[in-house]
Write a protein that holds these residues in place. Structure first.
Motif, PDB file in Angstrom:
ATOM      1  N   ALA A 185       0.856  -1.189   0.000  1.00 53.80           N
ATOM      2  CA  ALA A 185       0.000   0.000   0.000  1.00 53.80           C
ATOM      3  C   ALA A 185       0.894   1.241   0.000  1.00 53.80           C
ATOM      4  O   ALA A 185       1.749   1.399   0.868  1.00 53.80           O
ATOM      5  CB  ALA A 185      -0.921   0.005   1.212  1.00 53.80           C
ATOM      6  N   THR A 186       0.660   2.118  -0.983  1.00 55.19           N
ATOM      7  CA  THR A 186       1.477   3.315  -1.142  1.00 55.19           C
ATOM      8  C   THR A 186       0.574   4.530  -1.296  1.00 55.19           C
ATOM      9  O   THR A 186      -0.345   4.525  -2.116  1.00 55.19           O
ATOM     10  CB  THR A 186       2.367   3.200  -2.396  1.00 55.19           C
ATOM     11  OG1 THR A 186       3.141   2.010  -2.326  1.00 55.19           O
ATOM     12  CG2 THR A 186       3.296   4.403  -2.506  1.00 55.19           C
ATOM     13  N   THR A 187       0.849   5.557  -0.511  1.00 55.22           N
ATOM     14  CA  THR A 187       0.118   6.811  -0.643  1.00 55.22           C
ATOM     15  C   THR A 187       0.858   7.727  -1.614  1.00 55.22           C
ATOM     16  O   THR A 187       2.074   7.878  -1.532  1.00 55.22           O
ATOM     17  CB  THR A 187      -0.024   7.507   0.722  1.00 55.22           C
ATOM     18  OG1 THR A 187      -0.721   6.630   1.612  1.00 55.22           O
ATOM     19  CG2 THR A 187      -0.813   8.801   0.594  1.00 55.22           C
ATOM     20  N   ALA A 188       0.112   8.313  -2.538  1.00 47.44           N
ATOM     21  CA  ALA A 188       0.709   9.201  -3.538  1.00 47.44           C
ATOM     22  C   ALA A 188      -0.290  10.323  -3.832  1.00 47.44           C
ATOM     23  O   ALA A 188      -1.400  10.338  -3.301  1.00 47.44           O
ATOM     24  CB  ALA A 188       1.058   8.431  -4.806  1.00 47.44           C
ATOM     25  N   THR A 189       0.124  11.245  -4.675  1.00 42.09           N
ATOM     26  CA  THR A 189      -0.764  12.349  -5.033  1.00 42.09           C
ATOM     27  C   THR A 189      -0.835  12.506  -6.543  1.00 42.09           C
ATOM     28  O   THR A 189       0.119  12.211  -7.271  1.00 42.09           O
ATOM     29  CB  THR A 189      -0.302  13.691  -4.418  1.00 42.09           C
ATOM     30  OG1 THR A 189       1.031  13.966  -4.840  1.00 42.09           O
ATOM     31  CG2 THR A 189      -0.379  13.642  -2.906  1.00 42.09           C
TER      32      THR A 189
END
Length: 271
Positions: free
Chosen positions: A197-201
């Motif tokens: 799981a990776t948070t990005a914008t």
């Protein structure tokens, strides 16, 4: 399931379909078009993969997946959205099929890859959706998801709209929970491995100011349209909602750029 519960569920799905058919969601999808290729890359989709794009809309993931040579089925509860995708991309060999993310019309282990990009998160029953994602993906196959986070801009937008929006159906969970890694991991449990799981914008440059964002979403985005319809002829409430949405968008604009946070999840289905 009782007759009453079936009737209630059918009514919920009909309202859900009508909401997403309102406005112009494909125009919204064009604003976030870069998310589709990102998910294709993250899941390693390539030639001859059998891929299902769930809650596909007009095909933000299905289209770049098909361009790799994959065999793609794009599904959505709202056939109007699929019709737009099919009319835009008639020559990619994509199968466009109306289907409910909570009850997919496919055999077990039918696909190498199952994906959804800010789509499945809006179905009311999260566990049923996760069950279906895992069921239709073969052992060793991949699941890939992109969903808005609770703390990012779109998550905040739903918080702002909540007091004005129609009440959620009984038993429905907030869609932005799909943007919480712990929640998603719990939905799949031991049926997947190698969950990342990776948070990005996503950088969005489509709006000059908060008012421009508000007016676009007010005309195009189903959940925002539903909120204004619930407000109805109450001009004071409508003005409050106008100001709240525009103010939120302005607070996220820096030098003409908005950054919309999302969670990207990939996982391998266990044998």
């Amino acid at each position: 399931m009782t007759i009453d519960s079936i009737t209630t569920d059918t009514a919920i799905k009909q309202r859900h379909r009508a909401m997403w058919a309102s406005g112009d969601y494909p125009a919204v999808a064009d604003v976030i078009a870069d998310l589709g290729p990102r998910l294709v890359t993250a899941t390693g989709i390539g030639a001859d993969d059998k891929v299902v794009d769930i809650a596909a809309g007009a095909g933000n993931v299905a289209v770049p997946a098909a361009r790799t040579g994959a065999h793609v089925v794009a599904t959505d509860l709202t056939p109007e959205l699929l019709a737009t995708g099919e009319s835009r991309f008639p020559d990619l060999g994509i199968v466009w099929r109306t289907a409910d993310a909570e009850d997919l019309p496919f055999d077990d282990d039918a696909f190498d890859v199952a994906v959804s990009c800010v789509g499945v998160m809006f179905a009311p029953h999260h566990q049923e959706c996760a069950d279906e994602l895992a069921r239709v993906t073969r052992p060793g196959g991949r699941i890939g998801l992109i969903n808005w986070t609770p703390t990012g801009f779109i998550g905040e937008l739903f918080t702002v709209m909540k007091p004005y929006a129609p009440p959620p159906p009984p038993g429905a969970k907030p869609g932005v929970l799909w943007g919480d890694a712990t929640h998603v991991a719990g939905l799949f449990g031991e049926r997947v491995t190698d969950l990342t799981a990776t948070t990005a914008t996503l950088e969005v440059t489509a709006f000059a100011d908060g008012a421009a964002f508000r007016d676009f979403f007010k005309a195009s985005y189903g959940p925002t349209i539903a909120a204004y319809r619930t407000v109805g002829d109450d001009t004071d409430r409508a003005a409050e909602l106008d100001a709240a949405i525009a103010g939120l968008a302005d607070s996220h604009l820096n030098d003409g750029v908005m950054r919309w946070e999302y969670l990207q999840v990939t996982a391998t289905v266990t044998g």
